[in-house]
Scaffold this motif. Structure first.
Motif, PDB file in Angstrom:
ATOM      1  N   ALA A   1       9.365   5.815  -5.609  1.00  0.00           N
ATOM      2  CA  ALA A   1       8.851   6.946  -5.309  1.00  0.00           C
ATOM      3  C   ALA A   1       7.602   6.965  -6.316  1.00  0.00           C
ATOM      4  N   ILE A   2       7.635   6.632  -7.545  1.00  0.00           N
ATOM      5  CA  ILE A   2       6.233   6.320  -8.475  1.00  0.00           C
ATOM      6  C   ILE A   2       5.292   5.408  -7.856  1.00  0.00           C
ATOM      7  N   SER A   3       5.890   4.446  -7.209  1.00  0.00           N
ATOM      8  CA  SER A   3       5.012   3.148  -6.863  1.00  0.00           C
ATOM      9  C   SER A   3       4.486   3.996  -5.452  1.00  0.00           C
ATOM     10  N   GLY A   4       4.927   4.409  -4.747  1.00  0.00           N
ATOM     11  CA  GLY A   4       4.499   4.952  -3.316  1.00  0.00           C
ATOM     12  C   GLY A   4       3.512   6.091  -3.596  1.00  0.00           C
ATOM     13  N   LEU A   5       3.838   6.861  -4.591  1.00  0.00           N
ATOM     14  CA  LEU A   5       2.697   7.631  -4.950  1.00  0.00           C
ATOM     15  C   LEU A   5       1.236   7.074  -5.505  1.00  0.00           C
ATOM     16  N   SER A   6       1.533   6.148  -6.406  1.00  0.00           N
ATOM     17  CA  SER A   6       0.397   5.361  -6.788  1.00  0.00           C
ATOM     18  C   SER A   6      -0.350   4.818  -5.689  1.00  0.00           C
ATOM     19  N   ALA A   7       0.326   4.139  -4.860  1.00  0.00           N
ATOM     20  CA  ALA A   7      -0.249   3.906  -3.384  1.00  0.00           C
ATOM     21  C   ALA A   7      -1.041   4.757  -2.748  1.00  0.00           C
ATOM     22  N   THR A   8      -0.586   5.606  -2.793  1.00  0.00           N
ATOM     23  CA  THR A   8      -1.236   6.923  -1.982  1.00  0.00           C
ATOM     24  C   THR A   8      -2.529   7.349  -2.782  1.00  0.00           C
ATOM     25  N   ILE A   9      -2.380   7.348  -4.067  1.00  0.00           N
ATOM     26  CA  ILE A   9      -3.582   7.656  -4.597  1.00  0.00           C
ATOM     27  C   ILE A   9      -4.795   6.712  -4.626  1.00  0.00           C
ATOM     28  N   TRP A  10      -4.238   5.610  -4.648  1.00  0.00           N
ATOM     29  CA  TRP A  10      -5.188   4.424  -4.449  1.00  0.00           C
ATOM     30  C   TRP A  10      -5.882   4.467  -2.976  1.00  0.00           C
ATOM     31  N   HIS A  11      -5.140   4.716  -2.182  1.00  0.00           N
ATOM     32  CA  HIS A  11      -5.493   4.950  -0.939  1.00  0.00           C
ATOM     33  C   HIS A  11      -6.740   5.798  -0.804  1.00  0.00           C
ATOM     34  N   PHE A  12      -6.191   7.157  -1.360  1.00  0.00           N
ATOM     35  CA  PHE A  12      -7.130   8.087  -1.347  1.00  0.00           C
ATOM     36  C   PHE A  12      -8.869   7.621  -2.011  1.00  0.00           C
ATOM     37  N   VAL A  13      -8.627   7.081  -3.263  1.00  0.00           N
ATOM     38  CA  VAL A  13      -9.776   6.464  -3.899  1.00  0.00           C
ATOM     39  C   VAL A  13     -10.479   5.546  -2.826  1.00  0.00           C
ATOM     40  N   PHE A  14      -9.665   4.511  -2.203  1.00  0.00           N
ATOM     41  CA  PHE A  14     -10.616   3.647  -1.416  1.00  0.00           C
ATOM     42  C   PHE A  14     -10.974   4.412  -0.148  1.00  0.00           C
ATOM     43  N   PHE A  15     -10.382   5.380   0.322  1.00  0.00           N
ATOM     44  CA  PHE A  15     -11.035   6.225   1.249  1.00  0.00           C
ATOM     45  C   PHE A  15     -12.397   6.779   1.044  1.00  0.00           C
TER      46      PHE A  15
ATOM     47  N   THR B   1       0.869   6.948   4.041  1.00  0.00           N
ATOM     48  CA  THR B   1       1.151   6.075   2.959  1.00  0.00           C
ATOM     49  C   THR B   1       2.003   6.773   2.039  1.00  0.00           C
ATOM     50  N   ALA B   2       1.756   7.972   2.327  1.00  0.00           N
ATOM     51  CA  ALA B   2       2.760   9.035   1.380  1.00  0.00           C
ATOM     52  C   ALA B   2       4.174   8.983   1.657  1.00  0.00           C
ATOM     53  N   GLY B   3       4.580   8.317   2.696  1.00  0.00           N
ATOM     54  CA  GLY B   3       5.864   8.100   3.139  1.00  0.00           C
ATOM     55  C   GLY B   3       6.520   7.356   2.141  1.00  0.00           C
ATOM     56  N   ALA B   4       6.001   6.547   1.538  1.00  0.00           N
ATOM     57  CA  ALA B   4       6.621   5.519   0.693  1.00  0.00           C
ATOM     58  C   ALA B   4       6.835   6.219  -0.719  1.00  0.00           C
ATOM     59  N   ALA B   5       6.262   7.780  -0.923  1.00  0.00           N
ATOM     60  CA  ALA B   5       6.720   8.478  -2.023  1.00  0.00           C
ATOM     61  C   ALA B   5       7.666   9.317  -1.685  1.00  0.00           C
ATOM     62  N   TYR B   6       7.305  10.043  -0.589  1.00  0.00           N
ATOM     63  CA  TYR B   6       8.463  11.347  -0.073  1.00  0.00           C
ATOM     64  C   TYR B   6       9.827  10.891   0.080  1.00  0.00           C
ATOM     65  N   ILE B   7       9.791   9.702   1.019  1.00  0.00           N
ATOM     66  CA  ILE B   7      11.104   9.125   1.341  1.00  0.00           C
ATOM     67  C   ILE B   7      11.908   8.800   0.235  1.00  0.00           C
ATOM     68  N   PRO B   8      11.374   7.821  -0.641  1.00  0.00           N
ATOM     69  CA  PRO B   8      12.346   7.517  -1.989  1.00  0.00           C
ATOM     70  C   PRO B   8      12.583   8.815  -2.800  1.00  0.00           C
ATOM     71  N   THR B   9      11.552   9.882  -2.828  1.00  0.00           N
ATOM     72  CA  THR B   9      11.896  10.962  -3.417  1.00  0.00           C
ATOM     73  C   THR B   9      13.067  11.793  -2.820  1.00  0.00           C
ATOM     74  N   LEU B  10      13.244  11.850  -1.580  1.00  0.00           N
ATOM     75  CA  LEU B  10      14.290  12.571  -1.170  1.00  0.00           C
ATOM     76  C   LEU B  10      15.657  12.036  -1.259  1.00  0.00           C
ATOM     77  N   TRP B  11      15.550  10.364  -1.361  1.00  0.00           N
ATOM     78  CA  TRP B  11      16.656   9.830  -1.621  1.00  0.00           C
ATOM     79  C   TRP B  11      17.163   9.975  -3.027  1.00  0.00           C
ATOM     80  N   TYR B  12      16.124  10.163  -3.733  1.00  0.00           N
ATOM     81  CA  TYR B  12      16.370  10.293  -5.264  1.00  0.00           C
ATOM     82  C   TYR B  12      16.950  11.863  -5.287  1.00  0.00           C
ATOM     83  N   VAL B  13      16.460  12.659  -4.785  1.00  0.00           N
ATOM     84  CA  VAL B  13      17.322  14.122  -4.899  1.00  0.00           C
ATOM     85  C   VAL B  13      18.444  14.034  -4.409  1.00  0.00           C
TER      86      VAL B  13
END
Length: 438
Positions: A52-66, A387-399
Motif C-alpha cells: 500500500a505504501i508503494s502504491g501511494l508513493s506511485a500515485t503521488i509521483w503520478h500527480f507530480v508528473f501530471f 494508479t491509486a488502485g495500487a494503494a487502496y486495494i492492498p490497503t483493504l486487504w491489509y485491513v
C-alpha cells in the motif's frame, strides 16, 4: 476523418525505460512473498502495508508528473527518472545483504519503489491517428509498461534462486515455507539471494542508458503529447462532468488491474492460514492475461462501442469478485483449503482479463465524450487517479488481514463494480443519453 494527437508508438529507448520502471515497482510484489517464505518475522498485514505504501508513493509521483505537464513527457526527463531508480535499487542491495531486516527500512524502500510506477504516465511521440482506432492504439502503448510487470513477476523469483553476483550478492536467505518460481515449486531449505533484484535493476538501468545514447543521434524530433502548457487546459478537463465519470470507470478498470497485480502474489500466498501454495509459480499469469487483453478490449471497443464493452466487463468483474469471495470464505473455513485454490486462481485470471479489456474500452469512450484538444491531458489524468488502485486495494486487504476476513474485501469490490455497471448503463447506454455507447 477525426484525428487526435496521441502516441502511436512508443520509441524503443523510451519503451525500455518504461519497462525498467515498472519491473522495479512490481518486484516488490515478489519480495513481500519471499519475505514470508524466508520467515523474516513480518505479519501478512505488515506485508500488505508495504504494498500500500508503494502504491501511494506511485500515485503521488503520478500527480507530480501530471502537474509538470509537457516537461514530464520529454525523453530526457524519462531517462533521468530512470537513472534515479538507482536509489531504490541500491537500497534493495543494502537492505537484503545486511540483515537483520528493519521494518522501517522496508517502508522507506517501498516508498522509493513507487517512483518506478510513476513512469507509466509517459507517452512521448505524437502522431495523427484516426479516432476510430484509438482503442487499439492506446492499448498497445499501455501494454509496453505491462511487459515490465510480467518480467518482474515471472523472472525475478527464478533469478533470486541463483547466486548471480558472487560476494556482491551478500549472504543468502533460507526458505522456511514452500515457495516457487516459473519453473516450479521451491522446497523449504532452499537458498534465495534477495539482493539480486537490486543488481538486476542497476544492470537494466545501464542497458536503458546505453540504448538511449546509441539511439539519440538518429532519433527524430519528438513532440510532446498534446499542448498542455497552461492552467486553462487543466481547468477545462476538471469542469467536464464526463472527465469525472470516465475517471471513476477507469479506477474500476485500470485501478483494479494495477491494484490486483501488485497484490495478487501475496493474496495467493495468504489464501489460507493452513495452506501455503506455490504463489510465485502462478502469480505472473494474471497480469500477463490482463496485458494481452488490452489490445483485444480496444479492438472490441472500436467494433462495438466502448460503453458496451465496459458494461460487459463490469458485470464480469462483479460476478467474479463474488465468486472469489465465496471461494475465499469457504477455504478459510475448510479443513482442506487446497481444494479451493484452483477455483480461486482461475476466477482471478478472469478478473485480470476483464480489467485489461475494460481499460482500453474506457480509453475509446474518452476519445468520444471529451473534446479532442482535452484528450491527451485527460488520458493522463485518468491514469494518475487510477494508479491509486495500487494503494487502496492492498490497503483493504491489509485491513481485512488484521480481522481475518479477506473475503469481505472481494465483496466490497463486487459492490463497486455493480455501481459502475449501473452508471455506464444510465449515462451512456440510454437512447436519450448525451453520448450513446461512445
Amino acid at each position: 476523418m477525426n484525428t487526435v494527437r496521441v502516441s502511436s508508438t512508443v520509441d524503443k529507448p523510451t519503451a525500455i525505460n518504461l519497462i525498467v520502471g515498472m519491473a522495479l515497482w512490481m518486484s516488490l510484489s515478489v519480495l513481500v512473498v519471499q519475505l514470508f517464505t524466508v520467515d523474516a518475522g513480518f505479519t501478512f498485514a505488515q506485508l500488505y502495508r508495504l504494498l500500500a505504501i508503494s502504491g501511494l508513493s506511485a500515485t503521488i509521483w503520478h500527480f507530480v508528473f501530471f502537474w509538470l505537464g509537457e516537461r514530464a513527457m520529454q525523453a530526457r526527463f524519462i531517462y533521468l527518472t530512470t537513472a534515479a531508480l538507482v536509489i531504490p535499487a541500491g537500497m534493495t542491495i543494502w537492505v537484503f545483504t545486511n540483515p537483520p531486516l528493519s521494518y522501517t527500512e522496508l517502508q522507506w524502500l517501498a516508498a522509493a519503489y513507487g517512483l518506478g510506477g510513476a513512469q507509466f504516465i509517459a507517452f512521448t511521440r505524437s502522431e495523427k491517428v484516426d479516432t476510430s482506432g484509438i482503442g487499439w492504439t492506446l492499448a498497445v502503448n499501455a501494454g509496453v509498461a505491462g511487459i515490465g510487470i510480467v518480467i518482474a513477476q515471472a523472472a525475478l523469483p527464478y533469478l533470486t534462486t541463483i547466486d548471480l553476483f558472487g560476494m556482491a550478492s551478500g549472504a543468502s536467505w533460507t526458505t522456511v515455507h514452500g515457495s516457487g518460481d516459473i519453473v516450479g515449486v521451491i522446497a523449504p531449505g532452499a537458498k534465495l539471494w534477495l539482493g539480486n533484484s537490486g543488481w538486476l535493476t542497476i544492470a537494466a538501468i545501464i542497458l536503458a542508458t546505453v540504448t538511449w545514447q546509441l539511439a539519440r543521434p538518429s532519433a527524430s524530433p519528438q513532440a510532446p503529447l498534446g499542448s498542455v502548457t497552461n492552467r486553462d487546459h487543466y481547468a477545462a478537463i476538471l469542469r467536464n462532468k464526463h472527465t469525472w465519470l470516465m475517471t471513476l470507470l477507469y479506477v474500476m478498470a485500470f485501478g483494479s488491474f494495477i491494484g490486483f497485480t501488485i497484490t495478487f502474489p501475496l493474496s495467493l500466498q495468504t489464501f489460507s492460514t493452513t495452506y501455503s501454495p506455490s504463489a510465485l509459480t502462478y502469480a505472473w499469469i494474471g497480469p500477463l492475461l490482463g496485458v494481452l487483453a488490452r489490445p483485444f478490449g480496444g479492438w472490441l471497443a472500436d467494433l462495438f462501442g466502448g460503453a458496451k464493452v465496459t458494461l460487459w466487463c463490469a458485470i464480469v468483474l462483479a460476478l467474479s469478485c463474488v465468486a472469489a469471495g465465496v471461494i475465499t470464505y469457504n477455504a478459510m473455513n475448510s479443513p482442506l483449503p487446497e481444494q479451493w485454490f484452483l477455483g480461486y486462481l482461475l476466477v482471478f485470471l478472469v478478473i485480470f482479463i476483464a480489467t485489461g479489456a475494460a481499460s482500453s474500452a474506457i480509453f475509446r469512450s474518452v476519445s468520444v465524450v471529451l473534446p479532442l484538444d482535452q484528450l491527451p491531458l485527460a488520458l493522463r489524468w485518468l491514469t494518475t487517479i487510477a494508479t491509486a488502485g495500487a494503494a487502496y486495494i492492498p490497503t483493504l486487504w491489509y485491513v481485512n488481514s488484521t480481522t481475518q476476513t479477506p473475503a469481505y474485501a472481494l465483496f466490497v469490490f463486487a459492490a463497486f463494480y455493480v455501481v459502475c455497471a449501473v452508471l455506464v448503463s444510465y449515462m451512456y447506454l440510454r437512447n436519450r443519453a448525451e453520448f450513446y455507447n461512445p
